[in-house]
Motif scaffolding. Sequence first.
Motif, PDB file in Angstrom:
ATOM      1  N   MET A   1      68.564 -54.981 -48.294  1.00  0.00           N
ATOM      2  CA  MET A   1      69.093 -56.071 -46.364  1.00  0.00           C
ATOM      3  C   MET A   1      69.518 -56.870 -47.264  1.00  0.00           C
ATOM      4  O   MET A   1      70.359 -57.571 -47.870  1.00  0.00           O
ATOM      5  CB  MET A   1      67.400 -57.236 -46.438  1.00  0.00           C
ATOM      6  CG  MET A   1      67.630 -57.823 -45.448  1.00  0.00           C
ATOM      7  SD  MET A   1      66.385 -58.878 -44.986  1.00  0.00           S
ATOM      8  CE  MET A   1      66.183 -59.084 -43.276  1.00  0.00           C
ATOM      9  N   THR A   2      70.500 -56.702 -45.421  1.00  0.00           N
ATOM     10  CA  THR A   2      71.547 -57.181 -45.605  1.00  0.00           C
ATOM     11  C   THR A   2      71.394 -58.986 -45.414  1.00  0.00           C
ATOM     12  O   THR A   2      71.239 -59.147 -43.680  1.00  0.00           O
ATOM     13  CB  THR A   2      72.849 -56.655 -44.536  1.00  0.00           C
ATOM     14  OG1 THR A   2      72.923 -55.251 -44.866  1.00  0.00           O
ATOM     15  CG2 THR A   2      74.094 -56.916 -44.488  1.00  0.00           C
ATOM     16  N   ASN A   3      72.393 -59.978 -45.918  1.00  0.00           N
ATOM     17  CA  ASN A   3      72.392 -61.148 -44.996  1.00  0.00           C
ATOM     18  C   ASN A   3      73.990 -61.311 -44.431  1.00  0.00           C
ATOM     19  O   ASN A   3      74.892 -61.205 -45.290  1.00  0.00           O
ATOM     20  CB  ASN A   3      72.205 -62.541 -45.835  1.00  0.00           C
ATOM     21  CG  ASN A   3      70.671 -61.682 -46.216  1.00  0.00           C
ATOM     22  OD1 ASN A   3      69.787 -62.152 -45.627  1.00  0.00           O
ATOM     23  ND2 ASN A   3      70.228 -61.777 -48.215  1.00  0.00           N
ATOM     24  N   LEU A   4      73.710 -63.477 -44.426  1.00  0.00           N
ATOM     25  CA  LEU A   4      74.762 -63.748 -43.079  1.00  0.00           C
ATOM     26  C   LEU A   4      75.561 -64.933 -44.249  1.00  0.00           C
ATOM     27  O   LEU A   4      74.405 -65.559 -44.761  1.00  0.00           O
ATOM     28  CB  LEU A   4      74.748 -63.538 -41.716  1.00  0.00           C
ATOM     29  CG  LEU A   4      74.789 -62.553 -41.113  1.00  0.00           C
ATOM     30  CD1 LEU A   4      75.105 -63.289 -39.565  1.00  0.00           C
ATOM     31  CD2 LEU A   4      76.444 -61.923 -41.122  1.00  0.00           C
ATOM     32  N   GLU A   5      76.306 -64.316 -45.075  1.00  0.00           N
ATOM     33  CA  GLU A   5      76.836 -66.220 -45.854  1.00  0.00           C
ATOM     34  C   GLU A   5      78.002 -66.602 -44.485  1.00  0.00           C
ATOM     35  O   GLU A   5      79.297 -65.828 -44.359  1.00  0.00           O
ATOM     36  CB  GLU A   5      77.415 -65.337 -46.972  1.00  0.00           C
ATOM     37  CG  GLU A   5      78.349 -66.494 -48.075  1.00  0.00           C
ATOM     38  CD  GLU A   5      78.745 -66.196 -49.427  1.00  0.00           C
ATOM     39  OE1 GLU A   5      79.584 -66.433 -49.154  1.00  0.00           O
ATOM     40  OE2 GLU A   5      78.156 -66.456 -49.792  1.00  0.00           O
ATOM     41  N   TYR A   6      77.925 -68.426 -44.693  1.00  0.00           N
ATOM     42  CA  TYR A   6      78.881 -69.047 -43.890  1.00  0.00           C
ATOM     43  C   TYR A   6      79.649 -68.988 -44.138  1.00  0.00           C
ATOM     44  O   TYR A   6      79.758 -68.951 -46.179  1.00  0.00           O
ATOM     45  CB  TYR A   6      78.290 -69.974 -43.493  1.00  0.00           C
ATOM     46  CG  TYR A   6      78.695 -71.156 -42.551  1.00  0.00           C
ATOM     47  CD1 TYR A   6      79.372 -71.154 -41.507  1.00  0.00           C
ATOM     48  CD2 TYR A   6      79.888 -72.239 -43.965  1.00  0.00           C
ATOM     49  CE1 TYR A   6      80.240 -72.233 -40.840  1.00  0.00           C
ATOM     50  CE2 TYR A   6      80.240 -72.547 -43.152  1.00  0.00           C
ATOM     51  CZ  TYR A   6      80.546 -72.875 -41.691  1.00  0.00           C
ATOM     52  OH  TYR A   6      81.449 -74.336 -40.676  1.00  0.00           O
ATOM     53  N   SER A  68      81.503 -65.613 -40.683  1.00  0.00           N
ATOM     54  CA  SER A  68      80.586 -65.129 -41.795  1.00  0.00           C
ATOM     55  C   SER A  68      80.939 -63.725 -42.286  1.00  0.00           C
ATOM     56  O   SER A  68      81.639 -63.294 -41.930  1.00  0.00           O
ATOM     57  CB  SER A  68      79.126 -65.130 -41.089  1.00  0.00           C
ATOM     58  OG  SER A  68      78.903 -66.438 -40.566  1.00  0.00           O
ATOM     59  N   LEU A  70      79.321 -60.644 -44.314  1.00  0.00           N
ATOM     60  CA  LEU A  70      77.960 -59.064 -44.655  1.00  0.00           C
ATOM     61  C   LEU A  70      77.929 -59.438 -46.568  1.00  0.00           C
ATOM     62  O   LEU A  70      78.980 -58.581 -46.744  1.00  0.00           O
ATOM     63  CB  LEU A  70      78.498 -58.111 -43.792  1.00  0.00           C
ATOM     64  CG  LEU A  70      77.866 -58.585 -42.608  1.00  0.00           C
ATOM     65  CD1 LEU A  70      78.209 -56.998 -41.765  1.00  0.00           C
ATOM     66  CD2 LEU A  70      76.609 -58.567 -41.489  1.00  0.00           C
TER      67      LEU A  70
END
Length: 71
Positions: A1-6, A68, A70
């Motif tokens: 699953m892909t997440n966003l990192e600030y 952000s 990905l």
Amino acid sequence: MTNLEYKQALLKLAYEGGLTEEGKMKVKTKSYRNIYSNATADSLQEVAETLSSFSSQPYIGAEKIETSTLI
């Protein structure tokens, strides 16, 4: 699953910059970096209004721009 990192955010203030020869309004901007990711809309509005009070140009508005990554 892909997440966003600030990564980063900036606050961009817009001011009236006069008129063009065609009568259209020019918009000038000023950007401020290092905005916290958890800054609330109310606190950003308060900061924008305070910073705009130092300008002789009429204040139009502000926007928060976040970047952000990905992962």
